[in-house]
Write an enzyme that holds these catalytic residues in place. Structure first.
Site, mmCIF file in Angstrom:
data_model
loop_
_atom_site.group_PDB
_atom_site.id
_atom_site.type_symbol
_atom_site.label_atom_id
_atom_site.label_comp_id
_atom_site.label_asym_id
_atom_site.label_seq_id
_atom_site.Cartn_x
_atom_site.Cartn_y
_atom_site.Cartn_z
ATOM 1 N N ILE A 118 0.863 -1.178 0.000
ATOM 2 C CA ILE A 118 0.000 0.000 0.000
ATOM 3 C C ILE A 118 0.904 1.235 0.000
ATOM 4 C CG2 ILE A 118 -1.703 1.283 1.367
ATOM 5 C CD1 ILE A 118 -2.393 -1.757 2.403
ATOM 6 N N HIS A 174 10.483 4.786 0.138
ATOM 7 C CA HIS A 174 9.189 5.419 -0.129
ATOM 8 C C HIS A 174 8.139 4.910 0.881
ATOM 9 C CE1 HIS A 174 6.497 7.270 -3.333
ATOM 10 N NE2 HIS A 174 5.667 6.844 -2.387
ATOM 11 N N PRO A 175 7.420 5.841 1.546
ATOM 12 C CA PRO A 175 6.452 5.414 2.561
ATOM 13 C C PRO A 175 5.432 4.396 2.026
ATOM 14 C CG PRO A 175 6.782 7.767 2.695
ATOM 15 C CD PRO A 175 7.507 7.303 1.470
ATOM 16 N N HIS A 176 5.316 3.305 2.715
ATOM 17 C CA HIS A 176 4.370 2.262 2.293
ATOM 18 C C HIS A 176 4.039 1.356 3.467
ATOM 19 C CE1 HIS A 176 8.294 0.224 2.062
ATOM 20 N NE2 HIS A 176 7.641 -0.922 2.151
ATOM 21 N N SER A 177 2.946 0.646 3.332
ATOM 22 C CA SER A 177 2.632 -0.404 4.290
ATOM 23 C C SER A 177 2.244 -1.647 3.500
ATOM 24 C CB SER A 177 1.532 0.024 5.273
ATOM 25 O OG SER A 177 0.639 0.949 4.705
#
Ligand SMILES: [Zn+2]
Ligand SMILES: [Zn+2]
Length: 342
Positions: A118, A174-177
């Protein structure tokens, strides 16, 4: 005056684990932020800034609204602000059938499930820098995708989690989950479920509600509260500055959260991470959702969903790995007092 004992063993009522709180080291909360951090090394191009080269999107949001796109024709919609794509290197992959077999005495089954990443659009901004609407959008996506997948064949548990930073296991800056749907209930959630179930059978009450009531009365471990959520440093914290976000009302199933509950969660999650980032100088961390399993028709009314945030404040070594006893080098009460004022 009695000499302060160097440590205290605290018992976790749910997992039934002991943890060691090393009170005697008397480490000041301020010192945790001073540690050097290793950053995720990035190449020239960020894979999440060139999504066309990745797998196809499964769901996307743009400025707060779900994007309507037909997969097949369009792999990645042109406008999006939060998106979920199939993981290029999945740990679990979809399949109609789930093969179970034996290798000699050992049971084996296929790793059937779903594994998605995500991603939020901005390469630099992460949850503490988001607008509240962006955090809510991310949570709405978690929720919508959870609901989409919960009735799929062979899905028994859906884990949503975030690894932030190299020490927390993130390989991309890169920001993600991530979301992983698996064909069984994992041992960690299983213990959390059976601990809650045992207490419920004995007291006809939810163990999490009971702990939350005590913590809110005691006030010492509360980091933040809004009308629907409380953020606490658990009494038996496994790591320094551990936090948990609990809905104040008794709610077993994350999938049943409504619009306003997701908005309240967005605020609580952002506040917790802002305080962590400010107080500890942007440490690496993992967070994950613990909620009742899906499918199977069982009733998990005794469970109480929550999010656990575990900052990477130390590396588990021989003692922790050999005994399963975690060591926290700051008292949870001191950690909470410090985070409260950030
Ligand atoms: Zn990027
Ligand atoms: Zn409860």
């Amino acid at each position: 005056m009695q000499k302060k004992f160097p440590s205290e063993l605290r018992y976790d009522l749910v997992s039934q684990d002991w943890v060691l709180i090393a009170t005697g080291r008397a480490r000041r909360p301020e010192t945790f932020g001073a540690e050097k951090r290793q950053e995720v090394k990035t190449g020239k191009t960020c894979p999440f800034d060139a999504l066309a080269k990745q797998e196809c999107a499964t769901i996307a949001y743009n400025k707060g609204k779900r994007v309507d796109f037909s997969r097949g024709k369009v792999c990645i919609p042109s406008e999006w602000t939060t998106i979920s794509v199939a993981n290029k290197y999945p740990a679990f992959a979809p399949s109609k059938s789930l093969r179970k077999r034996y290798v000699g005495p050992y049971p084996v089954m296929d790793g059937v499930g779903f594994h998605e990443v995500i991603i939020t659009k901005d390469h630099k901004k992460d949850i503490p820098q988001f607008s509240l609407m962006q955090v809510k959008e991310m949570i709405d996506l978690y929720h919508a995708r959870y609901v989409d997948l919960k009735d799929e064949d062979h899905v028994h548990y859906i884990s949503i989690f975030k690894n932030k930073g190299l020490q927390a296991g993130a390989s991309i800056a890169h920001p993600h989950s991530q979301l992983i749907a698996i064909p069984m209930t994992d041992p960690d959630i299983q213990r959390s479920l059976s601990g809650s179930y045992a207490y419920f059978m004995e007291h006809k009450d939810c163990i999490h509600c009971m702990m939350l009531e005590w913590d809110r009365k005691d006030k010492k471990r509360i980091v933040f509260e809004n009308s629907l959520y409380a953020v606490v440093c658990p009494f038996a914290s496994r790591v320094s500055f551990e936090m948990r976000i609990y809905p104040k009302g008794h709610l077993p199933y994350f999938e049943k959260t409504d619009e306003s509950q997701r908005e309240g969660l967005a605020e609580a999650l952002q506040m917790a991470l802002k305080k962590l980032s400010k107080g500890l100088n942007d440490p690496d961390y993992n967070y994950f959702l613990h909620t009742a399993p899906v499918g199977g028709g069982s009733d998990y009314g005794h469970y109480h969903w929550h999010i656990e945030i575990l900052p990477k404040t130390s590396v588990p070594a021989g003692f922790e790995l050999g005994t399963g006893i975690e060591i926290s080098t700051i008292e949870p009460e001191k950690a909470a007092a410090f985070l409260r004022k950030q």
